[in-house]
Design a protein around this motif. Structure first.
Motif, PDB file in Angstrom:
ATOM      1  N   LEU A  23       0.873  -1.134   0.199  1.00  0.00           N
ATOM      2  CA  LEU A  23       0.244  -0.084   0.321  1.00  0.00           C
ATOM      3  C   LEU A  23       0.611   1.083  -0.518  1.00  0.00           C
ATOM      4  O   LEU A  23       1.566   1.098   0.505  1.00  0.00           O
ATOM      5  CB  LEU A  23      -0.960   0.093   1.090  1.00  0.00           C
ATOM      6  N   VAL A  24       0.683   2.311  -0.846  1.00  0.00           N
ATOM      7  CA  VAL A  24       1.860   3.360  -1.124  1.00  0.00           C
ATOM      8  C   VAL A  24       1.411   4.524  -0.931  1.00  0.00           C
ATOM      9  O   VAL A  24      -0.480   4.490  -1.743  1.00  0.00           O
ATOM     10  CB  VAL A  24       1.915   3.225  -2.593  1.00  0.00           C
ATOM     11  N   VAL A  25       1.055   5.823  -0.537  1.00  0.00           N
ATOM     12  CA  VAL A  25       0.404   6.732  -0.367  1.00  0.00           C
ATOM     13  C   VAL A  25       1.289   7.668  -1.340  1.00  0.00           C
ATOM     14  O   VAL A  25       2.599   8.118  -1.448  1.00  0.00           O
ATOM     15  CB  VAL A  25       0.732   7.826   0.712  1.00  0.00           C
ATOM     16  N   ALA A  26       0.352   8.071  -2.417  1.00  0.00           N
ATOM     17  CA  ALA A  26       0.952   8.856  -3.744  1.00  0.00           C
ATOM     18  C   ALA A  26       0.986  10.452  -3.432  1.00  0.00           C
ATOM     19  O   ALA A  26      -0.446  10.791  -3.130  1.00  0.00           O
ATOM     20  CB  ALA A  26       0.473   9.123  -5.162  1.00  0.00           C
ATOM     21  N   PRO A  59       5.067   6.722 -14.125  1.00  0.00           N
ATOM     22  CA  PRO A  59       5.045   5.815 -13.675  1.00  0.00           C
ATOM     23  C   PRO A  59       5.887   5.039 -14.176  1.00  0.00           C
ATOM     24  O   PRO A  59       5.758   5.075 -15.683  1.00  0.00           O
ATOM     25  CB  PRO A  59       3.066   5.113 -13.846  1.00  0.00           C
ATOM     26  N   ASP A  60       6.272   3.470 -13.714  1.00  0.00           N
ATOM     27  CA  ASP A  60       7.496   2.502 -14.669  1.00  0.00           C
ATOM     28  C   ASP A  60       6.547   1.784 -15.180  1.00  0.00           C
ATOM     29  O   ASP A  60       5.017   0.871 -14.824  1.00  0.00           O
ATOM     30  CB  ASP A  60       8.044   1.887 -13.336  1.00  0.00           C
ATOM     31  N   ARG A  65       5.932  12.829  -3.750  1.00  0.00           N
ATOM     32  CA  ARG A  65       6.718  11.101  -3.465  1.00  0.00           C
ATOM     33  C   ARG A  65       5.782  10.266  -3.110  1.00  0.00           C
ATOM     34  O   ARG A  65       4.239  10.280  -3.163  1.00  0.00           O
ATOM     35  CB  ARG A  65       7.473  11.221  -1.824  1.00  0.00           C
ATOM     36  N   ARG A  66       6.452   8.667  -3.467  1.00  0.00           N
ATOM     37  CA  ARG A  66       5.992   7.252  -3.082  1.00  0.00           C
ATOM     38  C   ARG A  66       5.921   7.212  -1.533  1.00  0.00           C
ATOM     39  O   ARG A  66       7.339   6.843  -2.011  1.00  0.00           O
ATOM     40  CB  ARG A  66       5.900   6.387  -4.522  1.00  0.00           C
ATOM     41  N   ASP A 123       4.886   4.360   1.148  1.00  0.00           N
ATOM     42  CA  ASP A 123       4.980   2.785   1.395  1.00  0.00           C
ATOM     43  C   ASP A 123       4.321   3.101   3.079  1.00  0.00           C
ATOM     44  O   ASP A 123       4.684   4.437   3.816  1.00  0.00           O
ATOM     45  CB  ASP A 123       5.950   1.666   2.194  1.00  0.00           C
ATOM     46  N   LEU A 124       3.184   2.809   3.167  1.00  0.00           N
ATOM     47  CA  LEU A 124       1.776   3.143   4.176  1.00  0.00           C
ATOM     48  C   LEU A 124       2.624   3.005   5.564  1.00  0.00           C
ATOM     49  O   LEU A 124       2.233   3.391   7.151  1.00  0.00           O
ATOM     50  CB  LEU A 124       0.530   2.363   4.210  1.00  0.00           C
ATOM     51  N   ALA A 125       3.102   1.641   4.813  1.00  0.00           N
ATOM     52  CA  ALA A 125       3.915   1.534   6.396  1.00  0.00           C
ATOM     53  C   ALA A 125       5.209   1.842   7.026  1.00  0.00           C
ATOM     54  O   ALA A 125       5.389   2.465   8.088  1.00  0.00           O
ATOM     55  CB  ALA A 125       4.800  -0.287   5.976  1.00  0.00           C
ATOM     56  N   GLU A 126       5.191   2.544   6.070  1.00  0.00           N
ATOM     57  CA  GLU A 126       5.959   4.190   7.478  1.00  0.00           C
ATOM     58  C   GLU A 126       4.948   5.484   7.645  1.00  0.00           C
ATOM     59  O   GLU A 126       6.911   5.897   8.634  1.00  0.00           O
ATOM     60  CB  GLU A 126       6.919   4.567   5.465  1.00  0.00           C
ATOM     61  N   LEU A 127       3.999   4.807   7.557  1.00  0.00           N
ATOM     62  CA  LEU A 127       3.405   6.277   8.033  1.00  0.00           C
ATOM     63  C   LEU A 127       2.388   5.978   9.018  1.00  0.00           C
ATOM     64  O   LEU A 127       1.647   5.719  10.273  1.00  0.00           O
ATOM     65  CB  LEU A 127       2.321   6.405   6.949  1.00  0.00           C
TER      66      LEU A 127
END
Length: 231
Positions: free
Chosen positions: A44-47, A56-57, A87-88, A90-94
């Motif tokens: 899960l990513v926060v954009a 996007p890649d 930034r993009r 990871d939700l796990a960082e937040l």
């Protein structure tokens, strides 16, 4: 093969979307004042809000996303928008990692991941204080082309307070938000078939050359290039 679809969410002004793959010639994601929560194959990513076009890649990855209306994501996600600008993350960082792992696991197993992601966002929103309604009025006033001084006065704030609140809610100050919203107005008119000179005037630009400069500065492309690639 890449494909994209979206629909209105059950949270005011938000959009639920799904994408399969990113094509080599994919149009960039343009600044729009929004933040997204994106599921993609076990993450899960926060954009964060963009100040320039995001490319996007390319690849065959599956995505499910929830795009918040401008100014509403920080209240739900619990992170100031300026911290994730351009930034993009990871939700796990937040969020606590255990909570994110459980949510990712549920989404991995869901038959309808966009619907499951929307349900998760709605549950989270119900747990959190609602966004300040003044922020919605700020967006509406700036989108209507009101000067920043007018917006601050009618919000009952000083210019400094408006700037501080805007950084937290939108990721950038009100002048930048006004530029981004004007960009989207101009491009929407152009995509609807309005001639570029008329689209520029209708969006609040001084002339077509002004529109072209702003599009190039914010996206790296010209209006004509964006419209040609979209077709």
């Amino acid at each position: 093969m890449a494909g994209y679809r979206e629909r209105q969410a059950r949270l005011a002004g938000a959009v639920v979307w799904a994408r399969t793959g990113v094509a080599e010639d994919e149009l960039p994601v343009l600044p729009d004042g929004c933040m997204d929560l994106i599921w993609t194959e076990g993450r899960l990513v926060v954009a964060g809000p963009d100040t320039a076009a995001h490319h996007p890649d390319p690849g065959g990855t599956e995505f499910a996303g929830f795009r918040f209306a401008p100014g509403t994501a920080p209240a739900v996600l619990g992170v100031p928008a300026a911290e994730v600008r351009d930034r993009r993350v990871d939700l796990a960082e937040l969020w606590p990692s255990a909570r994110v792992r459980a949510l990712v696991g549920a989404l991995d197993e869901a038959a309808d991941r966009p619907a499951a992601l929307e349900a998760a966002v709605l549950r989270r929103a119900a747990e959190r204080p609602a966004p300040d309604p003044a922020l919605g009025r700020v967006v509406a006033a700036l989108d209507a082309g009101r000067p920043v001084r007018y917006v601050a006065e009618h919000a009952g704030w000083t210019a400094r307070t408006l700037h501080r609140r805007s950084l937290a809610a939108f990721g950038y100050g009100p002048k930048t938000l006004a530029r981004v919203l004007r960009l989207q107005r101009g491009l929407a008119r152009a995509r609807a078939g309005v001639p570029l000179a008329e689209a520029a005037a209708g969006a609040g630009y001084a002339d077509q050359a002004h529109f072209t400069r702003e599009v190039r500065e914010l996206t790296g492309l010209t209006p004509g290039g964006l419209l040609r690639d979209a077709r």
